[in-house]
Design a protein around this motif. Structure first.
Motif, PDB file in Angstrom:
ATOM      1  N   GLN A  53       5.208  -2.971  -9.400  1.00 22.01           N
ATOM      2  CA  GLN A  53       4.312  -1.869  -9.085  1.00 22.01           C
ATOM      3  C   GLN A  53       5.074  -0.817  -8.289  1.00 22.01           C
ATOM      4  OE1 GLN A  53       0.373  -3.208  -7.636  1.00 22.01           O
ATOM      5  NE2 GLN A  53       1.097  -5.306  -8.003  1.00 22.01           N
ATOM      6  N   LYS A  54       5.213   0.363  -8.829  1.00 23.59           N
ATOM      7  CA  LYS A  54       5.998   1.425  -8.204  1.00 23.59           C
ATOM      8  C   LYS A  54       5.365   1.920  -6.910  1.00 23.59           C
ATOM      9  CE  LYS A  54       7.940   3.125 -12.560  1.00 23.59           C
ATOM     10  NZ  LYS A  54       8.113   4.298 -13.441  1.00 23.59           N
ATOM     11  N   GLN A  55       3.996   1.832  -6.826  1.00 18.77           N
ATOM     12  CA  GLN A  55       3.349   2.382  -5.640  1.00 18.77           C
ATOM     13  C   GLN A  55       3.419   1.469  -4.429  1.00 18.77           C
ATOM     14  OE1 GLN A  55       1.910   1.320  -8.309  1.00 18.77           O
ATOM     15  NE2 GLN A  55       0.015   0.130  -7.891  1.00 18.77           N
ATOM     16  N   LEU A  56       3.888   0.239  -4.621  1.00 24.07           N
ATOM     17  CA  LEU A  56       3.974  -0.684  -3.499  1.00 24.07           C
ATOM     18  C   LEU A  56       5.140  -0.316  -2.575  1.00 24.07           C
ATOM     19  CD1 LEU A  56       3.300  -4.229  -5.032  1.00 24.07           C
ATOM     20  CD2 LEU A  56       1.803  -2.879  -3.551  1.00 24.07           C
ATOM     21  N   LYS A  57       4.931  -0.546  -1.300  1.00 20.38           N
ATOM     22  CA  LYS A  57       5.992  -0.297  -0.319  1.00 20.38           C
ATOM     23  C   LYS A  57       7.070  -1.377  -0.471  1.00 20.38           C
ATOM     24  CE  LYS A  57       3.100   1.891   3.165  1.00 20.38           C
ATOM     25  NZ  LYS A  57       3.841   3.153   3.184  1.00 20.38           N
ATOM     26  N   VAL A  58       8.301  -0.995  -0.262  1.00 19.65           N
ATOM     27  CA  VAL A  58       9.416  -1.965  -0.258  1.00 19.65           C
ATOM     28  C   VAL A  58       9.505  -2.647   1.093  1.00 19.65           C
ATOM     29  CG1 VAL A  58      11.907  -2.257  -0.576  1.00 19.65           C
ATOM     30  CG2 VAL A  58      10.642  -0.618  -1.986  1.00 19.65           C
ATOM     31  N   GLN A  59       9.274  -1.884   2.160  1.00 16.65           N
ATOM     32  CA  GLN A  59       9.356  -2.418   3.527  1.00 16.65           C
ATOM     33  C   GLN A  59       8.000  -2.205   4.200  1.00 16.65           C
ATOM     34  OE1 GLN A  59      12.132  -3.976   4.736  1.00 16.65           O
ATOM     35  NE2 GLN A  59      10.856  -4.585   6.488  1.00 16.65           N
ATOM     36  N   TRP A  60       7.443  -3.290   4.738  1.00 18.47           N
ATOM     37  CA  TRP A  60       6.121  -3.231   5.366  1.00 18.47           C
ATOM     38  C   TRP A  60       6.228  -3.400   6.862  1.00 18.47           C
ATOM     39  CZ3 TRP A  60       1.346  -3.409   2.444  1.00 18.47           C
ATOM     40  CH2 TRP A  60       1.515  -3.439   1.055  1.00 18.47           C
ATOM     41  N   SER A  61       5.425  -2.586   7.545  1.00 18.28           N
ATOM     42  CA  SER A  61       5.280  -2.820   8.977  1.00 18.28           C
ATOM     43  C   SER A  61       3.939  -3.500   9.201  1.00 18.28           C
ATOM     44  CB  SER A  61       5.341  -1.498   9.751  1.00 18.28           C
ATOM     45  OG  SER A  61       4.248  -0.665   9.384  1.00 18.28           O
ATOM     46  N   ALA A  62       3.720  -3.953  10.427  1.00 18.72           N
ATOM     47  CA  ALA A  62       2.431  -4.578  10.726  1.00 18.72           C
ATOM     48  C   ALA A  62       1.277  -3.601  10.509  1.00 18.72           C
ATOM     49  CB  ALA A  62       2.438  -5.106  12.162  1.00 18.72           C
ATOM     50  N   ALA A  63       1.509  -2.359  10.883  1.00 17.82           N
ATOM     51  CA  ALA A  63       0.471  -1.337  10.710  1.00 17.82           C
ATOM     52  C   ALA A  63       0.201  -1.098   9.235  1.00 17.82           C
ATOM     53  CB  ALA A  63       0.878  -0.048  11.403  1.00 17.82           C
ATOM     54  N   ASP A  64       1.294  -1.095   8.413  1.00 23.90           N
ATOM     55  CA  ASP A  64       1.105  -0.895   6.974  1.00 23.90           C
ATOM     56  C   ASP A  64       0.274  -2.015   6.377  1.00 23.90           C
ATOM     57  OD1 ASP A  64       2.600   1.408   7.028  1.00 23.90           O
ATOM     58  OD2 ASP A  64       4.500   0.392   6.544  1.00 23.90           O
ATOM     59  N   ALA A  65       0.515  -3.249   6.806  1.00 22.83           N
ATOM     60  CA  ALA A  65      -0.241  -4.379   6.285  1.00 22.83           C
ATOM     61  C   ALA A  65      -1.721  -4.269   6.644  1.00 22.83           C
ATOM     62  CB  ALA A  65       0.343  -5.676   6.817  1.00 22.83           C
ATOM     63  N   ILE A  66      -1.966  -3.900   7.891  1.00 24.97           N
ATOM     64  CA  ILE A  66      -3.373  -3.745   8.320  1.00 24.97           C
ATOM     65  C   ILE A  66      -4.062  -2.624   7.546  1.00 24.97           C
ATOM     66  CG2 ILE A  66      -4.843  -3.148  10.279  1.00 24.97           C
ATOM     67  CD1 ILE A  66      -2.773  -4.517  12.100  1.00 24.97           C
ATOM     68  N   GLN A  67      -3.365  -1.511   7.387  1.00 26.76           N
ATOM     69  CA  GLN A  67      -3.939  -0.381   6.650  1.00 26.76           C
ATOM     70  C   GLN A  67      -4.224  -0.752   5.197  1.00 26.76           C
ATOM     71  OE1 GLN A  67      -4.956   2.463   7.841  1.00 26.76           O
ATOM     72  NE2 GLN A  67      -5.629   3.162   5.817  1.00 26.76           N
ATOM     73  N   PHE A  68      -3.335  -1.529   4.583  1.00 29.96           N
ATOM     74  CA  PHE A  68      -3.520  -1.955   3.198  1.00 29.96           C
ATOM     75  C   PHE A  68      -4.760  -2.839   3.058  1.00 29.96           C
ATOM     76  CE2 PHE A  68      -2.787  -5.220  -0.065  1.00 29.96           C
ATOM     77  CZ  PHE A  68      -2.675  -4.419  -1.206  1.00 29.96           C
ATOM     78  N   MET A  69      -4.926  -3.748   4.002  1.00 31.54           N
ATOM     79  CA  MET A  69      -6.081  -4.645   3.921  1.00 31.54           C
ATOM     80  C   MET A  69      -7.395  -3.885   4.134  1.00 31.54           C
ATOM     81  SD  MET A  69      -4.787  -8.219   5.697  1.00 31.54           S
ATOM     82  CE  MET A  69      -3.984  -7.461   7.110  1.00 31.54           C
ATOM     83  N   LYS A  70      -7.378  -2.916   5.066  1.00 32.64           N
ATOM     84  CA  LYS A  70      -8.596  -2.109   5.277  1.00 32.64           C
ATOM     85  C   LYS A  70      -8.945  -1.288   4.047  1.00 32.64           C
ATOM     86  CE  LYS A  70      -8.448  -1.520  10.324  1.00 32.64           C
ATOM     87  NZ  LYS A  70      -8.346  -0.516  11.416  1.00 32.64           N
TER      88      LYS A  70
END
Length: 458
Positions: A114-131
């Motif tokens: 999936q091209k739109q997925l982030k390669v590197q995740w931060s904790a904030a990115d993970a939380i934002q994705f789940m929300k």
């Protein structure tokens, strides 16, 4: 005719039908509501069973439980096992998108990429994705690794919601229950509407029959269709029509008999009057005392009065039977009035009546029958001599009365209500009224103890 029992008569009444509708309304709540509830429960259970078979991968809660179970059996340190597990799950759920992220925030295996997925995740990115994935399409489940889901690495499952969210079959569950109740109310309303519409239609039909008259001027009988209350009313109406027809026939026969009697009586009375006139003519040639001459003159006047009465009676009979035709042509009514007044002038002088005639020179044209209009004036003048000679006055003029132009004939007698020894007054005015109406002329009378004024509007 076969007599019907009271029970059969009651079943054919409007009251019985209306009571049946009311009974249905009362039974609707205690009987139909439980039936609707039972139907609802049965259909609801069958619908729930079919829902499970309809979902390809089960419900969303089942998918989430499966994904969490798989994550609890994996550890981030065994990356190869995680990859194999995701590949097996991809085969089981080919429409799904799978990937996992390690504790360093690095995106690992993606199925499919999936091209739109982030390669590197931060904790904030993970939380934002789940929300952002809550109640969105695709359906997303995020689960952390480890028995207690305590590791920082996580894996993600995404499925189109169309696969896990079933469109419920139309008519099941609560909507069916509500629809059933609405249908019952609509059925009750429709039955009531049709019941009263049928009554209204029959009443309007009866009203139309009352307004529609046949050749004899009477309403036509109604065809009976039902033996209920309206049918009884229609039967009574038909009986009334029959009675009116019989009454009309009797009235016609009596009218013909009356006209024949008057015609025969008028003819029979003329013969003795002719004989009496002949004897009076002979007596006038004899040498008589002044008292005898006065008696002969008085008898002559009475015989002339009776002859005039008979003539009016016969004429009125012809008029009311339609055998007195009029030929209406445009005439100068003032000229006809002058001619009639000139012929009566000697009689007015003889009776001591002073005539005051004030008629304009301009013609007053109207479509009249000359002979009929002369007869109108003659009858009015004759009535003045018979009943208003005591006033010793007659006036002829043209005046504006009630904002209309009218010929006015006045006397100074004691009025129409005064007692008079002469007879035939009513028939004379009846003839006047008939002839004026036939010639489309209105007239009006004003009378008091000081005299009478007759207005003929032209």
């Amino acid at each position: 005719m076969k007599q019907r029992s009271p029970a059969m008569r009651f079943r054919q009444t409007l009251l019985s039908r209306y009571l049946l509708i009311i009974l249905f309304a009362f039974l609707f709540i205690p009987i139909l509501f439980p039936i609707a509830s039972i139907i609802y429960v049965v259909i609801q259970e069958n619908t729930n069973a079919s829902d499970e078979n309809f979902l390809k991968y089960g419900s969303s809660s089942e998918l989430a439980a499966m994904w969490h179970e798989q994550a609890s059996q994996l550890q981030e340190t065994d990356a190869a096992l995680i990859d194999r597990t995701l590949q097996q799950l991809k085969q089981t759920y080919p429409e799904a998108s799978l990937f996992w992220v390690d504790s360093a925030g690095q995106t690992r295996l993606q199925l499919p990429p999936q091209k739109q997925l982030k390669v590197q995740w931060s904790a904030a990115d993970a939380i934002q994705f789940m929300k952002a994935s809550i109640n969105q399409d695709p359906f997303t489940v995020v689960s952390f690794f480890g028995p207690d889901h305590s590791e920082t690495g996580f894996m993600v499952l995404q499925l189109p919601r169309s696969i896990i969210q079933m469109d419920r079959p139309l008519g099941t569950g609560t909507p069916l229950y509500i629809a059933f109740l609405i249908m019952m109310f609509a059925f009750f309303f429709l039955v009531s509407l049709l019941f009263f519409r049928s009554i209204r239609k029959r009443l309007l039909s009866m009203q139309a029959a009352m307004s529609l008259h046949g050749d004899n001027g009477l309403p036509q009988p109604i065809i009976l269709k039902k033996q209920d209350e309206i049918g009884q009313l229609e039967m009574a109406f038909n009986d009334m029509v029959v009675q009116l027809q019989e009454s009309k026939e009797r009235e016609y026969e009596e009218e013909q008999l009356r006209k024949q009697l008057i015609s025969s009586l008028s003819h029979d009375l003329r013969t003795p009057l002719t004989v009496m006139n002949g004897h009076l003519y002979s007596l006038e040639k004899e040498t008589l005392s002044p008292s005898g001459q006065a008696s002969v003159k008085q008898m002559g006047q009475k015989i002339a009065s009776i002859d005039s009465l008979i003539e009016n009676l016969l004429s009125y009979t012809l008029m009311t039977s339609g055998r007195y035709p009029l030929s209406l042509t445009e005439q100068d009514v003032l000229r006809i009035l002058r001619e009639s007044a000139a012929s009566w002038y000697p009689l007015w002088e003889q009776a001591g009546i002073a005539a005051e005639i004030e008629l304009p020179d301009e013609p007053m044209l109207h479509a009249v029958d000359k002979a009929a209009l002369r007869r109108v004036f003659d009858n009015l003048f004759q009535n003045i001599i018979r009943h208003a000679a005591s006033g010793a006055y007659i006036g002829l003029s043209v005046e504006l009365f009630q904002q209309r132009c009218a010929i006015v004939i006045r006397d100074r007698g004691r009025g129409l209500e005064a007692e008079s020894a002469s007879k035939g007054y009513g028939i004379g005015l009846a003839i006047v009224d008939y002839l004026l109406k036939e010639m489309k002329l209105d007239w009006h009378t004003e009378s008091s103890s000081e005299g009478t004024s007759i207005f003929i509007f032209v």
